[in-house]
Design a protein around this motif. Structure first.
Motif, PDB file in Angstrom:
ATOM      1  N   THR A  47      -8.228  -3.019   9.628  1.00  0.00           N
ATOM      2  CA  THR A  47      -7.051  -3.603   8.998  1.00  0.00           C
ATOM      3  C   THR A  47      -7.109  -5.127   9.045  1.00  0.00           C
ATOM      4  OG1 THR A  47      -5.789  -1.683   9.698  1.00  0.00           O
ATOM      5  CG2 THR A  47      -4.524  -3.596   8.995  1.00  0.00           C
ATOM      6  N   ASP A 194      -2.901   7.289  10.938  1.00  0.00           N
ATOM      7  CA  ASP A 194      -1.481   7.278  11.291  1.00  0.00           C
ATOM      8  C   ASP A 194      -0.767   8.586  10.970  1.00  0.00           C
ATOM      9  OD1 ASP A 194      -1.565   4.755  12.359  1.00  0.00           O
ATOM     10  OD2 ASP A 194      -0.699   3.749  10.627  1.00  0.00           O
ATOM     11  N   TRP A 195      -1.087   9.220   9.840  1.00  0.00           N
ATOM     12  CA  TRP A 195      -0.335  10.404   9.453  1.00  0.00           C
ATOM     13  C   TRP A 195      -0.714  11.649  10.255  1.00  0.00           C
ATOM     14  CZ3 TRP A 195      -3.403   7.410   6.377  1.00  0.00           C
ATOM     15  CH2 TRP A 195      -4.640   7.937   5.978  1.00  0.00           C
ATOM     16  N   ALA A 212       0.091   1.136  10.757  1.00  0.00           N
ATOM     17  CA  ALA A 212       1.512   0.943  10.467  1.00  0.00           C
ATOM     18  C   ALA A 212       2.188   0.084  11.525  1.00  0.00           C
ATOM     19  CB  ALA A 212       2.210   2.292  10.366  1.00  0.00           C
ATOM     20  N   TRP A 246       3.193   7.385   4.760  1.00  0.00           N
ATOM     21  CA  TRP A 246       1.890   8.036   4.925  1.00  0.00           C
ATOM     22  C   TRP A 246       1.307   8.430   3.564  1.00  0.00           C
ATOM     23  CZ3 TRP A 246       2.227   5.774   8.965  1.00  0.00           C
ATOM     24  CH2 TRP A 246       2.875   6.158  10.128  1.00  0.00           C
ATOM     25  N   PHE A 249      -0.300   5.404   2.122  1.00  0.00           N
ATOM     26  CA  PHE A 249      -1.552   5.129   2.834  1.00  0.00           C
ATOM     27  C   PHE A 249      -2.675   6.019   2.303  1.00  0.00           C
ATOM     28  CE2 PHE A 249      -0.198   3.233   7.228  1.00  0.00           C
ATOM     29  CZ  PHE A 249       0.455   2.199   6.586  1.00  0.00           C
ATOM     30  N   SER A 253      -4.916   3.548   0.349  1.00  0.00           N
ATOM     31  CA  SER A 253      -5.512   3.021   1.581  1.00  0.00           C
ATOM     32  C   SER A 253      -4.470   2.215   2.346  1.00  0.00           C
ATOM     33  CB  SER A 253      -6.765   2.174   1.342  1.00  0.00           C
ATOM     34  OG  SER A 253      -6.457   0.835   1.043  1.00  0.00           O
ATOM     35  N   SER A 254      -4.474   2.413   3.649  1.00  0.00           N
ATOM     36  CA  SER A 254      -3.505   1.713   4.488  1.00  0.00           C
ATOM     37  C   SER A 254      -3.698   0.207   4.399  1.00  0.00           C
ATOM     38  CB  SER A 254      -3.616   2.188   5.936  1.00  0.00           C
ATOM     39  OG  SER A 254      -4.941   2.036   6.429  1.00  0.00           O
TER      40      SER A 254
END
Length: 297
Positions: A47, A194-195, A212, A246, A249, A253-254
């Motif tokens: 990130t 994250d999800w 996140a 989510w 994301f 993409s996040s």
């Protein structure tokens, strides 16, 4: 040494189009995370766009983050690089600057073998003295660590933790159990994606390495705390509330989504490093709507 457990929040690294880090903006992002009392800041992860920055800019980012976080929150910093000598230099920079640990991914162009990854990690850990968290991120490195290889890595001096992608709910407990059986007591296993994180935490993951949380630490901390006290119903309820985020994301993409969200929230005006393009206007509007609807501002 920092105990790599709990919520590790991964902010973007605001930078100009030419790759010069916006130190003031980065300090602002790190300061928000420290104030929220996350367990660590994951600087210069995926990130944080670490492969797109020079060694000098990565050091500027690290110095700024450490100065902002001093005495408030530990900083885990990405030290991945294509060459072993370059990764070692980055790890030495992090050690000298006072980072709590290094996050080392097996970055490659030519696909790496298990033995090549093992020697790469051994050289960086041994040559830097920096505690290392092995970063298993097959989506970007195209290398997936097996339990057997993680077992070998976990017994190297200085390799103290692993960050692995959390499996879907039906598989996560088995995956964590297989990894736990391969590593020694005290070696920390943490999860990304994250999800899937709520189920991973409930299945025994000791850390959540979260994209996140780099912008929205409070709802992520709420999920972590519910999971830690064994309240699966509450952890799943809080996780379900973030389902629209989510979904963004997964679809875009996040990385792209959090860059857009940071701009929408007025936290910084950075764009993702080229050749990655900002989200189209229609998708950006979707991000803004989700941020507003979920009260993430």
């Amino acid at each position: 040494m920092t105990d790599l457990t709990g919520l590790s929040a991964f902010p973007i690294t605001p930078a100009s189009a030419s790759g010069v880090v916006d130190v003031a903006a980065l300090r602002g992002l790190v300061g928000r995370l420290a104030a929220a009392k996350v367990d660590s800041v994951g600087l210069l992860g995926s990130t944080g766009s670490y492969p797109y920055l020079t060694r000098d800019e990565r050091r500027r980012a690290l110095d700024a983050a450490l100065d902002e976080a001093a005495g408030r929150v530990p900083v885990l910093v990405g030290v991945g690089a294509l060459r072993t000598d370059a990764a070692l230099d980055l790890a030495r920079d992090a050690q000298a600057a006072g980072a709590a640990a290094g996050l080392l991914a097996p970055v490659s162009y030519t696909p790496l073998s298990d033995d090549e990854v093992f020697e790469h990690v051994r050289a960086v850990a041994d040559g830097s003295g920096l505690p290392i968290c092995f970063y298993d991120n097959p989506g970007t490195t195209h290398f997936a660590v097996s339990p057997a290889l993680l077992g070998r890595l976990s017994r190297l001096p200085g390799v103290v933790a692993a960050k692995s992608p959390a499996a879907p709910a039906a598989e996560v407990a088995g995956r964590i159990a297989a990894l736990r059986a391969a590593v020694p007591d005290g070696f920390r296993l943490g999860s990304s994606v994250d999800w899937h994180a709520a189920e991973a935490l409930l299945a025994g993951s000791e850390a959540w390495y979260s994209v996140a949380a780099g912008l929205f630490p409070r709802p992520c901390l709420a999920i972590l705390r519910a999971a830690r006290r064994g309240d699966g119903a509450e952890a799943r309820r809080l996780d379900a509330a973030l389902a629209p985020l989510w979904a963004l994301f997964r679809a875009h993409s996040s990385l792209r989504v959090v860059y857009a969200a940071a701009d929408i929230l007025g936290l910084c005006r950075a764009e993702p490093p080229r050749p990655i393009l900002p989200l189209p206007a229609a998708v950006r509007a979707d991000v803004a709507a989700v941020v507003e609807r979920l009260g993430l501002g």
